[in-house]
Design an enzyme around this catalytic site. Structure first.
Site, PDB file in Angstrom:
ATOM      1  N   HIS A 166      11.612 -33.277  20.863  1.00 55.43           N
ATOM      2  CA  HIS A 166      11.251 -32.215  19.929  1.00 55.43           C
ATOM      3  C   HIS A 166      12.293 -32.173  18.820  1.00 55.43           C
ATOM      4  O   HIS A 166      12.962 -31.168  18.596  1.00 55.43           O
ATOM      5  CB  HIS A 166      11.134 -30.875  20.654  1.00 55.43           C
ATOM      6  CG  HIS A 166       9.914 -30.803  21.519  1.00 55.43           C
ATOM      7  ND1 HIS A 166       8.654 -30.580  20.996  1.00 55.43           N
ATOM      8  CD2 HIS A 166       9.757 -30.955  22.854  1.00 55.43           C
ATOM      9  CE1 HIS A 166       7.774 -30.582  21.993  1.00 55.43           C
ATOM     10  NE2 HIS A 166       8.410 -30.812  23.125  1.00 55.43           N
ATOM     11  N   ASP A 196       3.465 -34.155  31.763  1.00 56.50           N
ATOM     12  CA  ASP A 196       3.569 -33.053  30.801  1.00 56.50           C
ATOM     13  C   ASP A 196       2.394 -32.101  30.994  1.00 56.50           C
ATOM     14  O   ASP A 196       1.870 -31.509  30.046  1.00 56.50           O
ATOM     15  CB  ASP A 196       3.623 -33.569  29.358  1.00 56.50           C
ATOM     16  CG  ASP A 196       4.100 -32.513  28.357  1.00 56.50           C
ATOM     17  OD1 ASP A 196       4.631 -31.481  28.797  1.00 56.50           O
ATOM     18  OD2 ASP A 196       3.916 -32.709  27.145  1.00 56.50           O
ATOM     19  N   ARG A 232      12.015 -47.393   6.297  1.00 56.17           N
ATOM     20  CA  ARG A 232      13.234 -47.211   5.499  1.00 56.17           C
ATOM     21  C   ARG A 232      14.028 -45.973   5.919  1.00 56.17           C
ATOM     22  O   ARG A 232      15.086 -45.710   5.362  1.00 56.17           O
ATOM     23  CB  ARG A 232      12.873 -47.105   4.002  1.00 56.17           C
ATOM     24  CG  ARG A 232      12.447 -48.438   3.380  1.00 56.17           C
ATOM     25  CD  ARG A 232      12.428 -48.363   1.852  1.00 56.17           C
ATOM     26  NE  ARG A 232      11.469 -47.391   1.367  1.00 56.17           N
ATOM     27  CZ  ARG A 232      10.180 -47.654   1.140  1.00 56.17           C
ATOM     28  NH1 ARG A 232       9.702 -48.865   1.373  1.00 56.17           N
ATOM     29  NH2 ARG A 232       9.361 -46.713   0.696  1.00 56.17           N
ATOM     30  N   GLY A 280      -0.187 -30.066  25.231  1.00 57.62           N
ATOM     31  CA  GLY A 280       0.324 -30.740  26.416  1.00 57.62           C
ATOM     32  C   GLY A 280      -0.812 -31.480  27.082  1.00 57.62           C
ATOM     33  O   GLY A 280      -1.914 -31.559  26.543  1.00 57.62           O
TER      34      GLY A 280
END
Length: 381
Positions: free
Chosen positions: A194, A273, A226, A308
């Site tokens: 996160h 999860d 980049r 989730g």
């Protein structure tokens, strides 16, 4: 009691047609050409697979129960439900909440880690937050997001000694690198997630003790050629572990394939999860004060953000087997051994080997659970 279980035994290196012999709660040995003498009971599953019990390091809830909302009562109910899905050990995982709620869950869970029951073993807690990035918070309530502070971290360690096994943290937050170093020195598994961290910050966090990355590709900035970031570091560093939600929704198969090419087999594991809406019908539910809609196997916030997963580990193992023809021993490593290793339990759990605790799951070819043994006792069969 001394008993045996016949089938195709999935060991760390190969699949052996034969029998696992268990004495009391421990695996006594694996026998390719067994006799049934001196065994009190023999379970014969013929062509089914004898698999190590699954270990889930990231699970928030199941079937209406939520770790953060319900605390220890929900943890107990989740523990009782998980063997039906082949999970024999897990880290109950909190969503970001106020500190009083987290401290209450920590205190309540202390007795649960030592509890003896037929359900899945509680290995400790995984705190996913509150030290997360606002921009990559996902389903975490922004009201409770915080920056790590020294005294607060020390209080967490003091109250959570022996209970907190893992913390997900965004390394770019002020004070996060110092917190990571302190927590890692105190035996906490630090996972980066996160997060909007760049490559250098991710590297410094790893150098200070972070060992893994939470749900690879999710909850982090996408790859940019980049502007290397946490994802670039996770894919390019051979030593950091990563977990992935292999439900084909959080990460599409074409991208899972990239992870499998970039991460060594012994540095990538699966997690569910799973939320409280897992194994529930489609509809709208409440999760920590937020509305979550389940439709077509996905859990969405009103914003359209994935909240989730609604799937458990067997479905993810089946996906990996069908999509990529991953050998069963490698699947056992991803679903059992690596998670056990990450929380320091690999000498006891995570594989079918002599001397280990007899946590065993019997799967058919579609990873449907046929039987489960925990501590050598059948809990489903």
């Amino acid at each position: 009691m001394r008993w045996g279980i016949k089938g195709k035994v999935v060991t760390p290196g190969e699949v052996i047609p034969g029998m696992v012999v268990v004495r009391e709660s421990r695996i006594e040995g694996i026998f390719p050409h067994p006799g049934n003498e001196d065994l009190e009971v023999v379970y014969d599953f013929k062509d089914s697979f004898i698999f190590p019990g699954l270990v889930d390091l990231h699970l928030h809830g199941l079937q209406g129960e939520d770790v953060t909302e319900g605390g220890v009562k929900s943890i107990q109910k989740i523990s009782a439900l998980l063997p039906s899905f082949g999970v024999t050990s897990f880290l109950p995982t909190t969503l970001t909440a106020d500190l009083a709620t987290l401290f209450k869950i920590i205190e309540e869970t202390k007795s649960e880690i030592m509890a003896s029951r037929e359900g899945a073993r509680v290995l400790g807690l995984h705190l996913e937050g509150p030290y997360l990035s606002l921009g990559r918070r996902g389903a975490h309530d922004p009201t409770y997001l915080r920056k790590p502070h020294e005294e607060e971290i020390k209080s967490l360690i003091q109250k959570g000694e022996g209970v907190i096994k893992r913390i997900t943290i965004a390394p770019e937050l002020p004070g996060a690198l110092e917190a990571i170093e302190y927590l890692a020195q105190n035996g906490i598994l630090i996972s980066l997630g996160h997060s909007e961290a760049d490559y250098e910050t991710s590297k410094r966090a790893w150098e200070r003790g972070a060992k893994m990355v939470t749900h690879l590709f999710n909850g982090m900035d996408p790859l940019h050629h980049r502007q290397p970031n946490l994802l670039a570091f996770a894919l390019g560093n051979d030593e950091i572990y990563a977990e992935i939600i292999a439900d084909k929704i959080h990460v599409k198969p074409e991208v899972i394939k990239i992870a499998l090419k970039c991460k060594a087999p012994d540095h990538l594991c699966i997690v569910s999860d799973a939320l409280k809406v897992s194994n529930l019908p489609e509809g709208v539910y409440e999760l920590s004060g937020q509305k979550v809609e389940v439709r077509e196997g996905m859990a969405y916030l009103p914003s359209g953000t994935l909240a989730g997963s609604t799937f458990l580990l067997p479905q993810m193992l089946y996906n990996l087997k069908e999509l990529f023809s991953i050998p069963l021993p490698q699947l056992a490593e991803m679903g059992s051994f690596i998670p056990a290793q990450l929380v320091g339990k690999e000498k006891e759990l995570g594989s079918i080997e002599k001397g280990k605790i007899a946590d065993i799951v019997v799967f058919d070819n579609h990873f449907q659970v046929e039987a489960v043994f925990i501590n050598g006792v059948m809990t489903r069969g």
